[in-house]
Design an enzyme around this catalytic site. Structure first.
Site, PDB file in Angstrom:
ATOM      1  N   PHE A  56       0.819  -1.223   0.000  1.00 55.46           N
ATOM      2  CA  PHE A  56       0.000   0.000   0.000  1.00 55.46           C
ATOM      3  C   PHE A  56       0.855   1.276   0.000  1.00 55.46           C
ATOM      4  O   PHE A  56       0.829   2.071  -0.947  1.00 55.46           O
ATOM      5  CB  PHE A  56      -0.932  -0.075   1.214  1.00 55.46           C
ATOM      6  CG  PHE A  56      -1.555   1.211   1.667  1.00 55.46           C
ATOM      7  CD1 PHE A  56      -2.127   2.098   0.758  1.00 55.46           C
ATOM      8  CD2 PHE A  56      -1.603   1.526   3.029  1.00 55.46           C
ATOM      9  CE1 PHE A  56      -2.724   3.281   1.198  1.00 55.46           C
ATOM     10  CE2 PHE A  56      -2.198   2.691   3.471  1.00 55.46           C
ATOM     11  CZ  PHE A  56      -2.742   3.579   2.560  1.00 55.46           C
ATOM     12  N   ILE A  57       1.633   1.477   1.062  1.00 51.83           N
ATOM     13  CA  ILE A  57       2.352   2.760   1.159  1.00 51.83           C
ATOM     14  C   ILE A  57       3.516   2.792   0.170  1.00 51.83           C
ATOM     15  O   ILE A  57       3.788   3.818  -0.462  1.00 51.83           O
ATOM     16  CB  ILE A  57       2.840   3.021   2.599  1.00 51.83           C
ATOM     17  CG1 ILE A  57       1.692   2.891   3.601  1.00 51.83           C
ATOM     18  CG2 ILE A  57       3.441   4.424   2.707  1.00 51.83           C
ATOM     19  CD1 ILE A  57       2.104   3.000   5.066  1.00 51.83           C
ATOM     20  N   ALA A  98       7.184  -5.284   5.290  1.00 49.59           N
ATOM     21  CA  ALA A  98       6.815  -5.791   6.623  1.00 49.59           C
ATOM     22  C   ALA A  98       5.538  -6.597   6.495  1.00 49.59           C
ATOM     23  O   ALA A  98       4.789  -6.454   5.532  1.00 49.59           O
ATOM     24  CB  ALA A  98       6.580  -4.628   7.588  1.00 49.59           C
ATOM     25  N   THR A 113       5.885   2.657  13.045  1.00 43.54           N
ATOM     26  CA  THR A 113       4.485   2.922  13.396  1.00 43.54           C
ATOM     27  C   THR A 113       4.358   3.570  14.768  1.00 43.54           C
ATOM     28  O   THR A 113       5.203   3.350  15.643  1.00 43.54           O
ATOM     29  CB  THR A 113       3.709   1.590  13.363  1.00 43.54           C
ATOM     30  OG1 THR A 113       2.412   1.791  13.919  1.00 43.54           O
ATOM     31  CG2 THR A 113       4.401   0.495  14.183  1.00 43.54           C
ATOM     32  N   ASP A 114       3.250   4.283  14.964  1.00 45.70           N
ATOM     33  CA  ASP A 114       2.961   4.844  16.291  1.00 45.70           C
ATOM     34  C   ASP A 114       2.601   3.739  17.293  1.00 45.70           C
ATOM     35  O   ASP A 114       2.606   3.960  18.502  1.00 45.70           O
ATOM     36  CB  ASP A 114       1.821   5.874  16.214  1.00 45.70           C
ATOM     37  CG  ASP A 114       0.518   5.344  15.619  1.00 45.70           C
ATOM     38  OD1 ASP A 114       0.466   4.154  15.229  1.00 45.70           O
ATOM     39  OD2 ASP A 114      -0.459   6.111  15.555  1.00 45.70           O
ATOM     40  N   GLU A 115       2.276   2.537  16.777  1.00 36.12           N
ATOM     41  CA  GLU A 115       1.819   1.465  17.677  1.00 36.12           C
ATOM     42  C   GLU A 115       2.932   0.978  18.612  1.00 36.12           C
ATOM     43  O   GLU A 115       2.643   0.324  19.608  1.00 36.12           O
ATOM     44  CB  GLU A 115       1.214   0.318  16.869  1.00 36.12           C
ATOM     45  CG  GLU A 115       0.036   0.800  16.044  1.00 36.12           C
ATOM     46  CD  GLU A 115      -0.916  -0.293  15.570  1.00 36.12           C
ATOM     47  OE1 GLU A 115      -0.699  -1.468  15.881  1.00 36.12           O
ATOM     48  OE2 GLU A 115      -1.882   0.059  14.867  1.00 36.12           O
ATOM     49  N   TYR A 150       2.579  -7.667  16.284  1.00 38.69           N
ATOM     50  CA  TYR A 150       3.003  -6.768  15.193  1.00 38.69           C
ATOM     51  C   TYR A 150       3.816  -5.601  15.741  1.00 38.69           C
ATOM     52  O   TYR A 150       4.938  -5.343  15.307  1.00 38.69           O
ATOM     53  CB  TYR A 150       1.775  -6.242  14.428  1.00 38.69           C
ATOM     54  CG  TYR A 150       2.076  -5.001  13.609  1.00 38.69           C
ATOM     55  CD1 TYR A 150       2.858  -5.077  12.466  1.00 38.69           C
ATOM     56  CD2 TYR A 150       1.606  -3.738  14.008  1.00 38.69           C
ATOM     57  CE1 TYR A 150       3.163  -3.936  11.729  1.00 38.69           C
ATOM     58  CE2 TYR A 150       1.902  -2.596  13.271  1.00 38.69           C
ATOM     59  CZ  TYR A 150       2.676  -2.696  12.129  1.00 38.69           C
ATOM     60  OH  TYR A 150       2.988  -1.566  11.404  1.00 38.69           O
ATOM     61  N   SER A 189       7.182  -6.509  17.067  1.00 40.58           N
ATOM     62  CA  SER A 189       8.188  -6.790  16.031  1.00 40.58           C
ATOM     63  C   SER A 189       8.692  -5.490  15.402  1.00 40.58           C
ATOM     64  O   SER A 189       9.876  -5.364  15.076  1.00 40.58           O
ATOM     65  CB  SER A 189       7.631  -7.751  14.970  1.00 40.58           C
ATOM     66  OG  SER A 189       6.628  -7.117  14.205  1.00 40.58           O
ATOM     67  N   LYS A 190       7.808  -4.516  15.242  1.00 39.03           N
ATOM     68  CA  LYS A 190       8.247  -3.226  14.697  1.00 39.03           C
ATOM     69  C   LYS A 190       9.154  -2.504  15.694  1.00 39.03           C
ATOM     70  O   LYS A 190      10.135  -1.874  15.308  1.00 39.03           O
ATOM     71  CB  LYS A 190       7.035  -2.342  14.352  1.00 39.03           C
ATOM     72  CG  LYS A 190       6.190  -2.822  13.199  1.00 39.03           C
ATOM     73  CD  LYS A 190       6.912  -2.857  11.867  1.00 39.03           C
ATOM     74  CE  LYS A 190       7.184  -1.495  11.289  1.00 39.03           C
ATOM     75  NZ  LYS A 190       7.783  -1.607   9.909  1.00 39.03           N
ATOM     76  N   ASN A 195      -2.043   5.818  11.447  1.00 41.37           N
ATOM     77  CA  ASN A 195      -2.754   5.008  10.453  1.00 41.37           C
ATOM     78  C   ASN A 195      -2.858   5.711   9.126  1.00 41.37           C
ATOM     79  O   ASN A 195      -3.412   6.807   9.061  1.00 41.37           O
ATOM     80  CB  ASN A 195      -4.179   4.776  10.944  1.00 41.37           C
ATOM     81  CG  ASN A 195      -4.361   3.402  11.452  1.00 41.37           C
ATOM     82  OD1 ASN A 195      -3.664   3.015  12.367  1.00 41.37           O
ATOM     83  ND2 ASN A 195      -5.268   2.660  10.869  1.00 41.37           N
ATOM     84  N   ASN A 196      -2.386   5.057   8.086  1.00 38.62           N
ATOM     85  CA  ASN A 196      -2.515   5.618   6.737  1.00 38.62           C
ATOM     86  C   ASN A 196      -3.827   5.167   6.105  1.00 38.62           C
ATOM     87  O   ASN A 196      -4.313   4.074   6.402  1.00 38.62           O
ATOM     88  CB  ASN A 196      -1.394   5.105   5.842  1.00 38.62           C
ATOM     89  CG  ASN A 196      -0.053   5.765   6.087  1.00 38.62           C
ATOM     90  OD1 ASN A 196       0.666   6.073   5.156  1.00 38.62           O
ATOM     91  ND2 ASN A 196       0.325   5.984   7.347  1.00 38.62           N
ATOM     92  N   PRO A 240     -18.173  -4.829  10.258  1.00 37.98           N
ATOM     93  CA  PRO A 240     -17.769  -5.246  11.601  1.00 37.98           C
ATOM     94  C   PRO A 240     -17.027  -4.138  12.350  1.00 37.98           C
ATOM     95  O   PRO A 240     -16.034  -3.610  11.858  1.00 37.98           O
ATOM     96  CB  PRO A 240     -16.822  -6.437  11.330  1.00 37.98           C
ATOM     97  CG  PRO A 240     -16.317  -6.233   9.942  1.00 37.98           C
ATOM     98  CD  PRO A 240     -17.333  -5.419   9.199  1.00 37.98           C
TER      99      PRO A 240
END
Ligand code: NAD
Ligand code: DAU
Length: 353
Positions: free
Chosen positions: A14-15, A89, A133-135, A158, A161-162, A187-188, A213
């Protein structure tokens, strides 16, 4: 500093896809892109079809796994790689909960391989830019923002691991003097996102009048960044960011999940109204929550703004509408990926599904 041969890993995702298009149009980038992608379920080389012909000598695709050190070494030497922008990733949190192994291999071992190879070419190597990522920062309460100084507290396989890969990149700068930069973004959303992620999934389902959902109570707050704004931020950091530094990238668009889902329903009701004037909001279904679901993410991008002048240009309202219009205009793109037609195409072109 002029990058002549930039390896972009994960360029068929995607990115990465958006970044390659963005960069090839930039007057201040005249180098060649070597797109290295394993083509997992999330990688779609059709996204970039025709680029070799449109930009002769400026774009090549190499199907390869970043965990395969020998193949990556060969590509490095063959193309005299002098910089890397590392997107590759496993990226989906839900998949990391069901099957974490691939995340450990690609996100940690794969990043380690690239760093090792870059280190052996340090004499000519200009930059390793790592996309994160911000996560990695974990979850916020109702107040506050993540800054570059926020301690790491990853909550999913996830994000763990990042986080590990971020630490490796940092360590290769501190210990070996490798020229690195890291960006941690929110989030993109935008064109070419695989329809397993919230926004494209809800768009596709709502178009087909399928259930939408929403995990838990739908009140988790994420910050949303339009992908083109992200690409511009990455290029700004690659050109002018201080080596060894981390930069947060945010969209200044905090939003509860349920509000986003309702906005998508309303825009689609306006663009493709139901003959019976039904509302797509009726399709919203609350489902079991994601284990370890973070409650709130929000990014402070003051450092990037003050030091390099970047700020997001797209508002969430305009970005979401553009994204919906892209998915409506490219329905076959999502359908092919979801139905397995694309997997068959992969098998024919690359000998793998
Ligand atoms: P994506 O899942 O759409 O694409 C990932 C790409 O990497 C695919 O083309 C895939 O084939 C490739 N890939 C996976 N494993 C590989 C391997 N072992 N070797 C070579 N290629 C491999 O991901 P995305 O959403 O474009 O995310 C790109 C990067 O940005 C990731 O590092 C992700 O952690 C980070 N990120 C994403 C978001 C987001 O909102 N999507 C936000 C913050 C950070
Ligand atoms: O914050 C950056 C991260 O954003 C990236 O690091 C990841 O690579 C990227 O996948 C994305 O992760 P998320 O978990 O935030 O994305 P996802 O679209 O899966 O979920 C967004 C929010 O929507 C999250 O709170 C879970 C919720 N959700 C998601 C899906 C797929 C739902 O409520 N229903 C759904 O069906």
């Amino acid at each position: 500093m002029t990058m002549k041969n930039l390896m972009v890993t994960g360029g068929c995702g995607f990115i990465g896809t958006n970044f390659i298009y963005h960069l090839l149009e930039k007057p201040d980038f005249r180098g060649r892109i070597i797109n290295v992608d394993k083509l997992t379920y999330a990688g779609n080389p059709e996204n970039l079809a025709g680029l070799e012909e449109k930009y002769p000598g400026r774009y090549v695709f190499q199907k390869a796994d970043i965990c395969g050190a020998d193949t990556i070494k060969t590509i490095f030497s063959k193309y005299e790689v002098d910089a890397i922008c590392h997107f590759a990733a496993e990226s989906h949190v839900d998949r990391s909960i069901k099957r974490p192994e691939d995340f450990i291999f690609t996100n940690i071992i794969g990043t380690f391989n690239l760093l090792e190879i870059a280190k052996t070419h340090k004499d000519r190597f200009l930059l390793f830019h790592h996309i994160s990522t911000d996560e990695v920062y974990g979850s916020l309460g109702p107040e506050g923002l993540f800054t570059e100084e926020t301690p790491y507290r990853p909550n999913s396989p996830y994000s763990a691991s990042k986080a590990a890969s971020d630490h490796l990149v940092r360590a290769y700068h501190e210990t070996f003097g490798l020229p690195t930069t890291i960006s941690n973004c929110s989030n993109n959303y935008g064109p070419y996102q695989f329809p397993e992620k919230l926004i494209p999934l809800v768009i596709m389902n709502a178009v087909e009048w399928k259930s939408l959902p929403v995990y838990g109570d739908g009140k988790n707050v994420w910050d949303w960044l339009y992908v083109t704004d992200h690409c511009e931020a990455i290029w700004t950091i690659m050109q002018s960011g201080e080596r060894g530094q981390t930069y947060n990238i945010g969209g200044a668009s905090e939003m509860e999940n349920i509000i986003i889902v309702e906005m998508i329903c309303d825009i689609l009701d306006e663009l493709i109204p139901s003959p019976e004037r039904r509302s797509r909001r009726d399709l919203i279904t609350y489902v079991q929550d994601r284990p370890g679901h973070d409650r709130r993410y929000a990014i402070d991008f003051t450092k990037l703004n003050r030091s390099l002048g970047w700020r997001p240009q797209e508002s969430f309202q305009t970005g979401l509408r553009k994204t919906i219009q892209w998915y409506l205009a490219n329905r076959t793109w999502s359908e092919r990926i979801k139905t397995g037609e694309y997997q068959q195409w992969l098998q024919e072109h690359y000998g793998q599904a």
